[in-house]
Design a protein around this motif. Sequence first.
Motif, PDB file in Angstrom:
ATOM      1  N   SER A 115       0.827  -1.209   0.000  1.00 60.45           N
ATOM      2  CA  SER A 115       0.000   0.000   0.000  1.00 60.45           C
ATOM      3  C   SER A 115       0.857   1.254   0.000  1.00 60.45           C
ATOM      4  O   SER A 115       0.618   2.196  -0.765  1.00 60.45           O
ATOM      5  CB  SER A 115      -0.925  -0.018   1.219  1.00 60.45           C
ATOM      6  OG  SER A 115      -1.652   1.191   1.316  1.00 60.45           O
ATOM      7  N   LYS A 164       2.655   1.925  -3.434  1.00 56.03           N
ATOM      8  CA  LYS A 164       1.805   2.560  -4.443  1.00 56.03           C
ATOM      9  C   LYS A 164       1.649   4.052  -4.182  1.00 56.03           C
ATOM     10  O   LYS A 164       1.685   4.861  -5.100  1.00 56.03           O
ATOM     11  CB  LYS A 164       0.435   1.873  -4.487  1.00 56.03           C
ATOM     12  CG  LYS A 164       0.460   0.499  -5.139  1.00 56.03           C
ATOM     13  CD  LYS A 164      -0.939  -0.012  -5.415  1.00 56.03           C
ATOM     14  CE  LYS A 164      -1.680  -0.351  -4.149  1.00 56.03           C
ATOM     15  NZ  LYS A 164      -2.996  -0.972  -4.435  1.00 56.03           N
ATOM     16  N   LYS A 165       1.494   4.403  -2.917  1.00 55.15           N
ATOM     17  CA  LYS A 165       1.322   5.819  -2.580  1.00 55.15           C
ATOM     18  C   LYS A 165       2.602   6.605  -2.847  1.00 55.15           C
ATOM     19  O   LYS A 165       2.557   7.754  -3.289  1.00 55.15           O
ATOM     20  CB  LYS A 165       0.891   5.948  -1.121  1.00 55.15           C
ATOM     21  CG  LYS A 165      -0.499   5.394  -0.862  1.00 55.15           C
ATOM     22  CD  LYS A 165      -0.884   5.489   0.614  1.00 55.15           C
ATOM     23  CE  LYS A 165      -2.272   4.914   0.852  1.00 55.15           C
ATOM     24  NZ  LYS A 165      -2.669   4.966   2.277  1.00 55.15           N
ATOM     25  N   ALA A 188      -4.647   3.581  -5.552  1.00 56.74           N
ATOM     26  CA  ALA A 188      -3.840   3.996  -4.407  1.00 56.74           C
ATOM     27  C   ALA A 188      -4.429   5.210  -3.706  1.00 56.74           C
ATOM     28  O   ALA A 188      -4.023   5.554  -2.601  1.00 56.74           O
ATOM     29  CB  ALA A 188      -2.415   4.317  -4.860  1.00 56.74           C
ATOM     30  N   ASP A 236      -7.386   3.733   0.634  1.00 64.74           N
ATOM     31  CA  ASP A 236      -6.585   2.858   1.484  1.00 64.74           C
ATOM     32  C   ASP A 236      -6.780   1.411   1.056  1.00 64.74           C
ATOM     33  O   ASP A 236      -7.881   0.955   0.802  1.00 64.74           O
ATOM     34  CB  ASP A 236      -6.988   3.007   2.951  1.00 64.74           C
ATOM     35  CG  ASP A 236      -6.618   4.372   3.500  1.00 64.74           C
ATOM     36  OD1 ASP A 236      -7.277   4.810   4.452  1.00 64.74           O
ATOM     37  OD2 ASP A 236      -5.675   4.986   2.964  1.00 64.74           O
ATOM     38  N   THR A 237      -5.660   0.699   0.969  1.00 60.54           N
ATOM     39  CA  THR A 237      -5.721  -0.722   0.667  1.00 60.54           C
ATOM     40  C   THR A 237      -6.202  -1.478   1.898  1.00 60.54           C
ATOM     41  O   THR A 237      -5.649  -1.311   2.972  1.00 60.54           O
ATOM     42  CB  THR A 237      -4.333  -1.251   0.264  1.00 60.54           C
ATOM     43  OG1 THR A 237      -3.883  -0.525  -0.889  1.00 60.54           O
ATOM     44  CG2 THR A 237      -4.379  -2.745  -0.042  1.00 60.54           C
TER      45      THR A 237
END
Length: 468
Positions: free
Chosen positions: A428, A431-432, A451, A454-455
């Motif tokens: 997560s 990706k951010k 992204a 929230d994952t």
Amino acid sequence: MNDTIVMTDEVNHQSSKPPSSHSPTPSESTAARDLTPTKRSGVSHVLESASFAAVVEAACSHRNLIPGLTELLEASSGLGVIPSSRGGNTKNNSSGLEGDKMVMDGLPSISAVSNTALRLINDFNLPPFVTMSTKDSAPQLKLEDPPLTTTGEGGTINIRRRLVVKGAIRGYRMSRATHGVSNGCYYYEAIIGGGDNSNNNRGQKRPLHESSNQEEASDLATKRQKTGHVRIGWSTRSGDLQAPVGYDASSYAIRDTGGSRIHKSRREDKWGGTEFGPGDVVGFAICLHNDNAANSSTSVSSSEGMKADAVNHIRFFMNGKQIGDKAFDNISPGTYYPAVSCYSDISVKMNFGPHFVYPLKDDMQPVSDLSSVPPNPEDVLHTVLSTSNEGKKPFLSKKVDERVVTAFKDLVKKESAIRREAYLLYASMQKKDILKLREERSLPTNDLEDALEDTPIEMDQQYASMHY
């Protein structure tokens, strides 16, 4: 699994017979003595010893899935020797581990497994993702990154990523990643940042010819020399950590000054390289083929649409564009790890994927694929309970205490849940990070739209409430 676990209780089976009023014969007196507490303790000892042996066998057969639990079981068993049992359950025994780490003879507590699992992820280089290795880095270098933190009903889990390599002294030193490539084509990125005394914002693109005061080229070169330098590439484990990447036959590198390529300390300045510095994103590709692949007609597509022959080689990229052709070819077979060397005040942030600032356009795999996604707890439990090193099911014996097996199941699911959650947190955040870097460069973000949300953490909620 419960239908394969049979509880054996000779005491209860024999004592269920109706009492007799006649005087016992000598043989019956002997049978009666067998039902004393001493005999009951012996039965319990057999059950728990056999159960613990099955638990140790199952854990050691799947160390890659439950390394923390395996370590604790080995410690309490004396590396495979069954500890002496005192019968029954206890929270304090002489297993050799302190405190309340043992809740049943030989079995650690939930909190002990949680703490050990996190320790192995953060400090002992057994993470469920690719990062820089503290054990395979020169001590003079700093490995940093803000930790990943999640807070739930069970408490807070801190996950260290260690993706930023910072120089601290004058003189090159090397740091290598936790995972290496021995076959196939893999790729990673390095985002060049400034040092602690640099005024530029790390990760933001600044052309090398620009500066806040528009210095002349000679002034800029002097400033860059004072700031620091980097050499980045690939290295086997035999590469000298107290030297830069490219110093010996075990590593290959490109350096920031002039984009020179270096191997065995031999520098080539005019091979087609490009100078890079703070704000630039440098890509590193390696293709290794076994003997069968090297002799075949297979080919690897480059990002420029070319076909590169199936010869072991290394390529470099600058801000999404390949630099020259192959930087190195006919490289020696081996296992090569992403490697970076920093000189003085400069930093490098490693990005192993699966998402990149400049997405790949060919068939290369991200280095992150070298670390498999941790299975969910139920799948891990099924694997651990169903097979051992010999391919046998370790819990089919009739002398297996179901209480021990039940406790073992909880411990397996706990550690596997922690490792999976750590991976999901890492994925997560990755990706951010890439989303932010692309936005700073006005690059497309369509493939990273998820992204923005929230994952979800897919941790088994039944075990989330167990304290860490």
